[in-house]
Design a protein around this motif. Structure first.
Motif, PDB file in Angstrom:
ATOM      1  N   ILE A   1      14.569  27.959  23.497  1.00 52.32           N
ATOM      2  CA  ILE A   1      15.639  26.961  23.658  1.00 52.32           C
ATOM      3  C   ILE A   1      15.140  25.729  24.399  1.00 52.32           C
ATOM      4  O   ILE A   1      15.534  24.601  24.092  1.00 52.32           O
ATOM      5  N   TRP A   2      14.242  25.909  25.378  1.00 57.27           N
ATOM      6  CA  TRP A   2      13.757  24.795  26.196  1.00 57.27           C
ATOM      7  C   TRP A   2      12.363  24.384  25.754  1.00 57.27           C
ATOM      8  O   TRP A   2      11.577  25.194  25.283  1.00 57.27           O
ATOM      9  N   ASP A   3      12.052  23.093  25.928  1.00 55.78           N
ATOM     10  CA  ASP A   3      10.724  22.597  25.539  1.00 55.78           C
ATOM     11  C   ASP A   3      10.433  21.299  26.294  1.00 55.78           C
ATOM     12  O   ASP A   3      11.322  20.707  26.917  1.00 55.78           O
TER      13      ASP A   3
ATOM     14  N   TYR B   1      14.098  20.280  20.274  1.00 54.07           N
ATOM     15  CA  TYR B   1      14.502  19.554  19.067  1.00 54.07           C
ATOM     16  C   TYR B   1      15.648  18.572  19.311  1.00 54.07           C
ATOM     17  O   TYR B   1      16.467  18.311  18.429  1.00 54.07           O
ATOM     18  N   ASN B   2      15.734  18.063  20.548  1.00 48.54           N
ATOM     19  CA  ASN B   2      16.688  17.004  20.873  1.00 48.54           C
ATOM     20  C   ASN B   2      18.136  17.409  20.569  1.00 48.54           C
ATOM     21  O   ASN B   2      18.925  16.626  20.039  1.00 48.54           O
ATOM     22  N   ARG B   3      18.489  18.632  20.923  1.00 44.79           N
ATOM     23  CA  ARG B   3      19.838  19.138  20.660  1.00 44.79           C
ATOM     24  C   ARG B   3      20.647  19.247  21.950  1.00 44.79           C
ATOM     25  O   ARG B   3      20.108  19.167  23.039  1.00 44.79           O
ATOM     26  N   PHE B   4      21.959  19.415  21.795  1.00 51.87           N
ATOM     27  CA  PHE B   4      22.798  19.809  22.916  1.00 51.87           C
ATOM     28  C   PHE B   4      22.747  21.324  23.027  1.00 51.87           C
ATOM     29  O   PHE B   4      22.709  22.033  22.021  1.00 51.87           O
ATOM     30  N   LEU B   5      22.796  21.828  24.259  1.00 53.16           N
ATOM     31  CA  LEU B   5      22.672  23.268  24.466  1.00 53.16           C
ATOM     32  C   LEU B   5      23.756  24.031  23.712  1.00 53.16           C
ATOM     33  O   LEU B   5      23.494  25.099  23.137  1.00 53.16           O
ATOM     34  N   LYS B   6      24.967  23.490  23.680  1.00 56.25           N
ATOM     35  CA  LYS B   6      26.072  24.177  23.027  1.00 56.25           C
ATOM     36  C   LYS B   6      25.877  24.305  21.517  1.00 56.25           C
ATOM     37  O   LYS B   6      26.535  25.140  20.874  1.00 56.25           O
ATOM     38  N   ASN B   7      24.978  23.501  20.955  1.00 58.54           N
ATOM     39  CA  ASN B   7      24.741  23.533  19.515  1.00 58.54           C
ATOM     40  C   ASN B   7      23.500  24.333  19.133  1.00 58.54           C
ATOM     41  O   ASN B   7      23.070  24.302  17.981  1.00 58.54           O
ATOM     42  N   THR B   8      22.914  25.035  20.089  1.00 57.64           N
ATOM     43  CA  THR B   8      21.711  25.825  19.817  1.00 57.64           C
ATOM     44  C   THR B   8      22.068  27.300  19.630  1.00 57.64           C
ATOM     45  O   THR B   8      23.231  27.688  19.709  1.00 57.64           O
ATOM     46  N   ASP B   9      21.030  28.102  19.429  1.00 54.10           N
ATOM     47  CA  ASP B   9      21.210  29.549  19.333  1.00 54.10           C
ATOM     48  C   ASP B   9      21.183  30.219  20.706  1.00 54.10           C
ATOM     49  O   ASP B   9      21.079  31.446  20.795  1.00 54.10           O
ATOM     50  N   CYS B  10      21.269  29.430  21.768  1.00 60.58           N
ATOM     51  CA  CYS B  10      21.213  29.981  23.125  1.00 60.58           C
ATOM     52  C   CYS B  10      22.228  31.107  23.290  1.00 60.58           C
ATOM     53  O   CYS B  10      23.387  30.978  22.889  1.00 60.58           O
ATOM     54  N   THR B  11      21.777  32.208  23.883  1.00 59.37           N
ATOM     55  CA  THR B  11      22.664  33.350  24.118  1.00 59.37           C
ATOM     56  C   THR B  11      23.359  33.247  25.464  1.00 59.37           C
ATOM     57  O   THR B  11      24.199  34.085  25.779  1.00 59.37           O
ATOM     58  N   PHE B  12      22.969  32.253  26.262  1.00 56.93           N
ATOM     59  CA  PHE B  12      23.522  32.047  27.607  1.00 56.93           C
ATOM     60  C   PHE B  12      23.295  33.259  28.505  1.00 56.93           C
ATOM     61  O   PHE B  12      24.132  33.597  29.346  1.00 56.93           O
ATOM     62  N   CYS B  13      22.156  33.907  28.303  1.00 60.58           N
ATOM     63  CA  CYS B  13      21.818  35.068  29.134  1.00 60.58           C
ATOM     64  C   CYS B  13      21.592  34.681  30.581  1.00 60.58           C
ATOM     65  O   CYS B  13      21.748  35.504  31.487  1.00 60.58           O
ATOM     66  N   GLY B  14      21.185  33.425  30.843  1.00 61.79           N
ATOM     67  CA  GLY B  14      21.026  32.945  32.207  1.00 61.79           C
ATOM     68  C   GLY B  14      19.701  33.285  32.862  1.00 61.79           C
ATOM     69  O   GLY B  14      19.510  33.010  34.047  1.00 61.79           O
TER      70      GLY B  14
END
Length: 576
Positions: free
Chosen positions: A163-165, A179-192
């Protein structure tokens, strides 16, 4: 073994050991900021530089190996000046408004500044522009990022989500969503996990305490709070309480002091989850031709998001049972609301969870089955709960212990282990065995699913049902490997437990942060000990769960149970 000197001390260490490791083994501290053992040893921060006799330049201790005859100085004049200069350069790009930062008092950059006696800043402050997006539960403040790369490495190497780069070039180089995205629009699982490994306040979990306190202060609202199993073995770390004082009773007393009307235990609905999920597994297992295999647990929202984005074809393999958090909300706004004679629309349900992904779970459009309102109104992490205690000047050690309220406050040993990897599987097998045979197995019969190994598998025989092939996995990087093995036909299972965070909920993204120390195993062991010492160790023997079915739900998988306690995982999308 190699012989060398550090600060004129003759030392010996194994060949291949870094200067940092060798110094730590000898009790010689070397400051560091970006280093994470076996994950991030890229020497980005240059805080661990040391002087090696014969070397023209200072070398980073974190990725320089000791060699035979090496002479090292960790606090020479050159080293002192270099470290202070490096730290001041880092601070010149850091928003040092520490007084209003969530990580104040638990920040590695703050600690290093104090330890290195940094009291003035000769360099011009040049902060990265920071836009804070509160739509996602994980929040990034760019002005606090020190480009240590920890979040990138944790997400890549441990969780495998990428998710991060690194973004930008030259002086504009930073760390951002890939890839210059918003976090809410990624596949992030929000595991923290990126949050718990960030050394500063650049990555945090969205703070919802003000929302909760506003509800607590509203006389027209009945506030109900539930506490997850893994919270009870971690909350007291924030107050340095000794084991004998770090009791669940003091935690309950502190929550009542905050002003919650009812304080309940998520263990109650963990037992309820076992009744529903265990019954669902037996229904599927005895009618194998009607279902896809294996059946996956559905308690972890990070895992559910992972499956829906990375292996969507397996979404229907998920148990339809809601997580204990969501079952609690549905029961609180139906059965409990009727029991106390309160309009369910006036009940405000708060969850205290070890998890940041739970904040997104309660916001799903499918989690409103009790009365049309969200079944759970707000989720606070363990850290948020502890901050509330501090803000109300509550000293837990001084409190008399209190009990959870009734009837949603009872739990069994099988419920408490939900917070440890393997616990859901162990608890489910205990009750599945009973539901088939009518007798209890040995409560410790399923020990093969316990322990710290990230991927465990076993075969258990249930008389009357047959052999059940099970697997338990924690950490999303390990989960991906398991899913690829299932998808490729390399392994075959009937029942699989998955938890997104390494070590399970005990190591969740909302738990207290300890720099350089992974606490999941320690906390998990405490949960297993609680189970071993519990009077009742089987979910189907929870008297209040039995009464809930008798008086209200009638039967597991029944019509009312299905409406309140089960969900359709295909009815919502991850990407907005």
């Amino acid at each position: 073994m190699v012989n060398f000197k550090i600060n004129d001390r003759d030392l010996t260490a194994a060949e291949g050991v870094t200067i940092l490791e060798a110094a730590e083994q000898a009790g010689i501290p070397i400051p560091h900021l970006c280093f994470l053992k076996e994950i991030n040893n890229i020497a980005a921060c240059r805080m661990c530089v040391v002087e090696v006799v014969g070397k023209e330049r200072l070398v980073p201790a974190c990725n320089t190996e000791v060699t035979e005859g090496m002479v090292i100085y960790t606090n020479s004049d050159r080293v002192r000046r270099a470290r202070r200069t490096n730290l001041r350069l880092i601070l010149s790009q850091h928003n040092s408004n520490c007084a209003v930062c969530i990580r104040s008092g638990n920040c590695e950059l703050q600690r290093l500044s104090r330890d290195l006696n940094i009291h003035y800043q000769p360099y011009e402050l040049q902060l990265e522009r920071s836009t804070v997006d509160l739509e996602a539960p994980v929040v990034r403040e760019a002005s606090k990022c020190i480009k240590c790369m920890r979040c990138v490495q944790i997400c890549d190497k441990v969780q495998g989500m990428h998710i991060w780069d690194v973004a930008g070039t030259g002086s504009r180089t930073t760390v951002d969503v890939s890839y210059n995205r918003f976090l809410k629009n990624t596949d992030c699982t929000f595991c923290g996990q990126c949050v718990t490994h960030c050394p500063t306040g650049a990555l945090t979990v969205r703070d919802d305490t003000n929302r909760v306190l506003q509800a607590v202060g509203d006389p027209d609202i009945v506030t109900v709070v539930q506490v997850a199993p893994a919270v009870r073995v971690a909350w007291a770390e924030a107050f340095d309480l000794p084991v004998e004082q770090a009791t669940t009773g003091r935690m309950v007393a502190a929550l009542k002091r905050i002003g919650f009307d009812y304080v309940f235990d998520t263990n109650f609905t963990a037992d309820l989850t076992i009744m529903e999920e265990g019954s669902e597994f037996l229904e599927r297992f005895t009618h194998k031709g009607k279902y896809r295999w294996p059946m996956f647990t559905s308690c972890c929202p990070g895992w559910v998001r992972f499956l829906k984005t990375q292996f969507p074809a397996y979404t229907q393999n998920l148990s339809t049972a809601k997580s204990p958090q969501q079952m609690f909300g549905a029961v609180a706004k139906s059965y409990f609301a009727e029991k106390i004679g309160v309009d369910p629309h006036k009940i405000y349900v708060v969850s205290i969870m070890p998890c940041s992904a739970k904040k997104t779970e309660c916001e799903l459009p499918t989690m409103n089955d009790a009365c049309g309102d969200p079944d759970v109104n707000a989720v606070l992490t363990t850290r948020e709960m502890c901050r509330m205690f501090c803000s109300d000047c509550i000293i837990p050690a001084d409190l008399e212990e209190a009990e959870f309220d009734s009837p949603l406050g009872t739990g069994t040993g099988a419920a408490v282990i939900f917070g440890a990897t393997g616990g859901v599987m162990d608890a489910a097998l205990r009750s599945a065995y009973y539901l088939v045979t009518g007798t209890n197995p040995d409560a410790d019969a399923f020990q093969k699913v316990r322990g710290d190994r990230p991927w465990k598998e076993a075969v258990f025989s249930i008389p009357g049902a047959g052999d059940v092939r099970v697997a338990v996995v924690s950490g999303l990087g390990n989960t991906r490997r398991l899913m690829e093995a299932i998808d490729g036909g390399e392994v075959v299972y009937d029942f699989v437990e998955v938890m997104a965070c390494p070590g399970g909920c005990a190591g969740g993204g909302g738990q207290p942060i300890h720099e350089g120390v992974e606490m999941a195993s320690h906390r998990g062991n405490q949960l297993w000990e609680m189970d071993a010492n519990a009077t009742v160790r089987f979910s189907h023997e929870n008297p209040d769960v039995y009464e809930l079915y008798r008086a209200y739900l009638k039967n597991p998988l029944g019509e009312k149970s299905h409406h309140l306690l089960h969900t359709d995982h295909t009815a919502w999308s991850v990407r907005k």
